[in-house]
Design a protein around this motif. Structure first.
Motif, PDB file in Angstrom:
ATOM      1  N   LEU A  29       0.810  -1.222   0.000  1.00 25.11           N
ATOM      2  CA  LEU A  29       0.000   0.000   0.000  1.00 25.11           C
ATOM      3  C   LEU A  29       0.844   1.273   0.000  1.00 25.11           C
ATOM      4  O   LEU A  29       0.289   2.369   0.023  1.00 25.11           O
ATOM      5  CB  LEU A  29      -0.916   0.017   1.234  1.00 25.11           C
ATOM      6  CG  LEU A  29      -1.987  -1.073   1.325  1.00 25.11           C
ATOM      7  CD1 LEU A  29      -2.726  -0.956   2.647  1.00 25.11           C
ATOM      8  CD2 LEU A  29      -2.966  -0.973   0.156  1.00 25.11           C
ATOM      9  N   GLN A  30       2.165   1.124  -0.036  1.00 23.23           N
ATOM     10  CA  GLN A  30       3.018   2.298   0.130  1.00 23.23           C
ATOM     11  C   GLN A  30       2.850   3.306  -0.999  1.00 23.23           C
ATOM     12  O   GLN A  30       2.915   4.521  -0.763  1.00 23.23           O
ATOM     13  CB  GLN A  30       4.483   1.875   0.269  1.00 23.23           C
ATOM     14  CG  GLN A  30       4.778   1.253   1.627  1.00 23.23           C
ATOM     15  CD  GLN A  30       6.238   0.944   1.848  1.00 23.23           C
ATOM     16  OE1 GLN A  30       6.676   0.777   2.981  1.00 23.23           O
ATOM     17  NE2 GLN A  30       7.001   0.847   0.793  1.00 23.23           N
ATOM     18  N   ILE A  31       2.627   2.837  -2.225  1.00 19.96           N
ATOM     19  CA  ILE A  31       2.399   3.758  -3.337  1.00 19.96           C
ATOM     20  C   ILE A  31       1.146   4.594  -3.087  1.00 19.96           C
ATOM     21  O   ILE A  31       1.117   5.812  -3.328  1.00 19.96           O
ATOM     22  CB  ILE A  31       2.274   2.987  -4.667  1.00 19.96           C
ATOM     23  CG1 ILE A  31       3.622   2.372  -5.063  1.00 19.96           C
ATOM     24  CG2 ILE A  31       1.768   3.919  -5.773  1.00 19.96           C
ATOM     25  CD1 ILE A  31       4.678   3.401  -5.401  1.00 19.96           C
TER      26      ILE A  31
ATOM     27  N   LYS B 167      12.720  11.856   1.923  1.00 20.07           N
ATOM     28  CA  LYS B 167      13.335  10.526   1.959  1.00 20.07           C
ATOM     29  C   LYS B 167      12.270   9.441   2.012  1.00 20.07           C
ATOM     30  O   LYS B 167      12.399   8.386   1.360  1.00 20.07           O
ATOM     31  CB  LYS B 167      14.266  10.417   3.170  1.00 20.07           C
ATOM     32  CG  LYS B 167      14.997   9.081   3.261  1.00 20.07           C
ATOM     33  CD  LYS B 167      15.833   8.825   2.024  1.00 20.07           C
ATOM     34  CE  LYS B 167      16.514   7.468   2.073  1.00 20.07           C
ATOM     35  NZ  LYS B 167      17.225   7.175   0.813  1.00 20.07           N
ATOM     36  N   ALA B 168      11.198   9.672   2.776  1.00 15.89           N
ATOM     37  CA  ALA B 168      10.109   8.693   2.840  1.00 15.89           C
ATOM     38  C   ALA B 168       9.465   8.507   1.474  1.00 15.89           C
ATOM     39  O   ALA B 168       9.196   7.374   1.041  1.00 15.89           O
ATOM     40  CB  ALA B 168       9.070   9.124   3.868  1.00 15.89           C
ATOM     41  N   LEU B 169       9.228   9.600   0.758  1.00 13.85           N
ATOM     42  CA  LEU B 169       8.619   9.515  -0.570  1.00 13.85           C
ATOM     43  C   LEU B 169       9.559   8.841  -1.569  1.00 13.85           C
ATOM     44  O   LEU B 169       9.109   8.103  -2.451  1.00 13.85           O
ATOM     45  CB  LEU B 169       8.231  10.916  -1.060  1.00 13.85           C
ATOM     46  CG  LEU B 169       7.113  11.604  -0.267  1.00 13.85           C
ATOM     47  CD1 LEU B 169       6.927  13.030  -0.738  1.00 13.85           C
ATOM     48  CD2 LEU B 169       5.804  10.822  -0.386  1.00 13.85           C
ATOM     49  N   ALA B 170      10.861   9.091  -1.442  1.00 13.41           N
ATOM     50  CA  ALA B 170      11.825   8.415  -2.312  1.00 13.41           C
ATOM     51  C   ALA B 170      11.805   6.907  -2.072  1.00 13.41           C
ATOM     52  O   ALA B 170      11.926   6.114  -3.014  1.00 13.41           O
ATOM     53  CB  ALA B 170      13.226   8.973  -2.069  1.00 13.41           C
ATOM     54  N   THR B 171      11.630   6.509  -0.811  1.00 11.69           N
ATOM     55  CA  THR B 171      11.526   5.082  -0.491  1.00 11.69           C
ATOM     56  C   THR B 171      10.253   4.492  -1.074  1.00 11.69           C
ATOM     57  O   THR B 171      10.265   3.400  -1.646  1.00 11.69           O
ATOM     58  CB  THR B 171      11.549   4.883   1.041  1.00 11.69           C
ATOM     59  OG1 THR B 171      12.762   5.419   1.573  1.00 11.69           O
ATOM     60  CG2 THR B 171      11.462   3.405   1.397  1.00 11.69           C
ATOM     61  N   PHE B 172       9.140   5.208  -0.955  1.00 10.22           N
ATOM     62  CA  PHE B 172       7.860   4.718  -1.465  1.00 10.22           C
ATOM     63  C   PHE B 172       7.854   4.609  -2.989  1.00 10.22           C
ATOM     64  O   PHE B 172       7.392   3.621  -3.556  1.00 10.22           O
ATOM     65  CB  PHE B 172       6.723   5.658  -1.033  1.00 10.22           C
ATOM     66  CG  PHE B 172       6.453   5.677   0.445  1.00 10.22           C
ATOM     67  CD1 PHE B 172       6.851   4.622   1.255  1.00 10.22           C
ATOM     68  CD2 PHE B 172       5.794   6.746   1.033  1.00 10.22           C
ATOM     69  CE1 PHE B 172       6.602   4.635   2.618  1.00 10.22           C
ATOM     70  CE2 PHE B 172       5.533   6.764   2.396  1.00 10.22           C
ATOM     71  CZ  PHE B 172       5.945   5.705   3.184  1.00 10.22           C
ATOM     72  N   TRP B 173       8.370   5.635  -3.659  1.00 12.92           N
ATOM     73  CA  TRP B 173       8.241   5.723  -5.109  1.00 12.92           C
ATOM     74  C   TRP B 173       9.378   5.034  -5.867  1.00 12.92           C
ATOM     75  O   TRP B 173       9.154   4.355  -6.858  1.00 12.92           O
ATOM     76  CB  TRP B 173       8.194   7.188  -5.551  1.00 12.92           C
ATOM     77  CG  TRP B 173       6.942   7.893  -5.166  1.00 12.92           C
ATOM     78  CD1 TRP B 173       5.743   7.317  -4.828  1.00 12.92           C
ATOM     79  CD2 TRP B 173       6.750   9.307  -5.052  1.00 12.92           C
ATOM     80  NE1 TRP B 173       4.817   8.282  -4.518  1.00 12.92           N
ATOM     81  CE2 TRP B 173       5.391   9.520  -4.651  1.00 12.92           C
ATOM     82  CE3 TRP B 173       7.563  10.406  -5.251  1.00 12.92           C
ATOM     83  CZ2 TRP B 173       4.869  10.793  -4.448  1.00 12.92           C
ATOM     84  CZ3 TRP B 173       7.040  11.681  -5.057  1.00 12.92           C
ATOM     85  CH2 TRP B 173       5.698  11.863  -4.662  1.00 12.92           C
ATOM     86  N   LEU B 174      10.601   5.251  -5.401  1.00 13.05           N
ATOM     87  CA  LEU B 174      11.771   4.816  -6.165  1.00 13.05           C
ATOM     88  C   LEU B 174      12.489   3.623  -5.548  1.00 13.05           C
ATOM     89  O   LEU B 174      13.432   3.103  -6.147  1.00 13.05           O
ATOM     90  CB  LEU B 174      12.762   5.990  -6.299  1.00 13.05           C
ATOM     91  CG  LEU B 174      12.182   7.294  -6.861  1.00 13.05           C
ATOM     92  CD1 LEU B 174      13.239   8.408  -6.803  1.00 13.05           C
ATOM     93  CD2 LEU B 174      11.699   7.087  -8.289  1.00 13.05           C
TER      94      LEU B 174
END
Length: 336
Positions: free
Chosen positions: A43-45, A100-107
């Motif tokens: 569900l992270q995306i 950083k959290a969004l980079a982990t989720f997306w990339l």
């Protein structure tokens, strides 16, 4: 438990595909890996959408708030100066975590260097303690305004405000700087995977196979002597404020005083409620509360108050609302 098996499998995947830190030098050289939200990987995306929206809203809302206060000379009073300090700390706090959290989720960009992890940890805790101190300063401002209105300008001078700002930064630095050395002294010999979206003190300490009891007690003492003490002092301030309000002679005066404090009370509840719930749930909830709940709460208390604070003050504070209208009208005229 399903949540425990999910976390174990996630850590195993990271250690197999990335770097397993088998000794101190490997961990410091290879860095760490942030898993995101264990148990909710699928569900992270989708979770990234509201978090990204809140982060953008926090940047926009607090940016506008700061610009309004800076551009309007009549908003250079103590209350608005403290509000601009709160908005600045909110922007920095959310920026220290969300990108950083969004980079982990997306990339899938979960890697962070060991020194980078320490730096992120320091700024997150530093800014959280500073946020709490600013809220205490705002409570003192309301206390003086209501309990000693005739001495307000004499007490809260520009010199005093400058000393408050300096003390806020100094206290945060003094409290959080030793944590870097407490983490650097540890010997790291476990898998370098942090089950979180950002680096925090105990998350890093638990990667070590050394005795971390000093880190545990220092973290607890730092929380009690900073945020815990601030909560007590804010509560005492508002006890005196309420007592003074209910001794006011007219009903209109009481309503006006309560309305003036209403915005600040909302901000205090938004800041402290999720933060304290997260801390106590983490320490006393044990395994009854899933790990992903802790992590979601941790992310909410660094992004939700920065989103709602400008809305609360913009709607409830007439001077800020009028200042925003004037600023945007000038911008609109200038663009023509």
């Amino acid at each position: 438990m399903p949540q425990g098996r999910a976390l174990q499998s996630t850590m195993a995947l990271f250690s197999a595909n990335n770097v397993a830190a088998v000794n101190d030098s490997d961990t410091r050289r290879a860095g760490c890996f942030l898993t995101g939200i264990p148990g909710l990987e699928h569900l992270q995306i989708w979770l990234s959408i509201p978090f990204c929206s809140m982060y953008v809203a926090a940047l926009a809302g607090n940016g506008v708030l700061i610009c309004v206060i800076v551009s309007q000379p009549r908003l250079h009073g103590p209350m608005y100066v403290f509000l601009s300090m709160l908005a600045s700390a909110d922007v920095l706090l959310s920026t220290a975590t969300m990108p950083k959290a969004l980079a982990t989720f997306w990339l899938g960009s979960s890697h962070i260097s060991f020194d980078g992890c320490l730096t992120q940890m320091f700024f997150i805790h530093f800014l959280f303690v500073a946020d709490s101190a600013v809220l205490l300063a705002m409570a003192f401002d309301r206390y003086v305004a209501i309990c000693s209105p005739l001495r307000y300008t004499a007490i809260l001078t520009s010199t005093v405000i400058g000393k408050v700002a300096t003390a806020t930064l100094a206290r945060s630095f003094i409290i959080m700087f030793p944590s870097i050395f407490l983490l650097k002294r540890l010997h790291y010999c476990r898998v370098n995977v942090i089950a979180h979206t950002f680096c925090e003190h105990m998350g890093i300490a638990r990667l070590s196979c050394s005795d971390i009891s000093v880190n545990v007690w220092y973290g607890l003492a730092a929380a009690l002597l900073s945020t815990g003490l601030d909560v007590i002092l804010v509560a005492v301030s508002y006890m005196h404020i309420l007592r003074a309000v209910f001794h006011l002679p007219s009903r209109d005066a009481r309503c006006k005083a309560l309305s003036t404090c209403g915005s600040h009370v909302c901000v205090i509840l938004l800041f402290y409620t999720p933060a304290l719930f997260s801390v106590f749930a983490y320490r006393f909830g044990g395994r009854r509360i899933p790990r992903y709940v802790h992590i979601l709460l941790a992310n909410l208390y660094v992004v939700l108050p920065p989103v709602l604070n400008p809305i609360i003050y913009g709607v409830r504070t007439k001077q800020i609302l009028e200042g925003a209208k004037q600023m945007f009208s000038k911008l609109a005229k200038g663009s023509k």
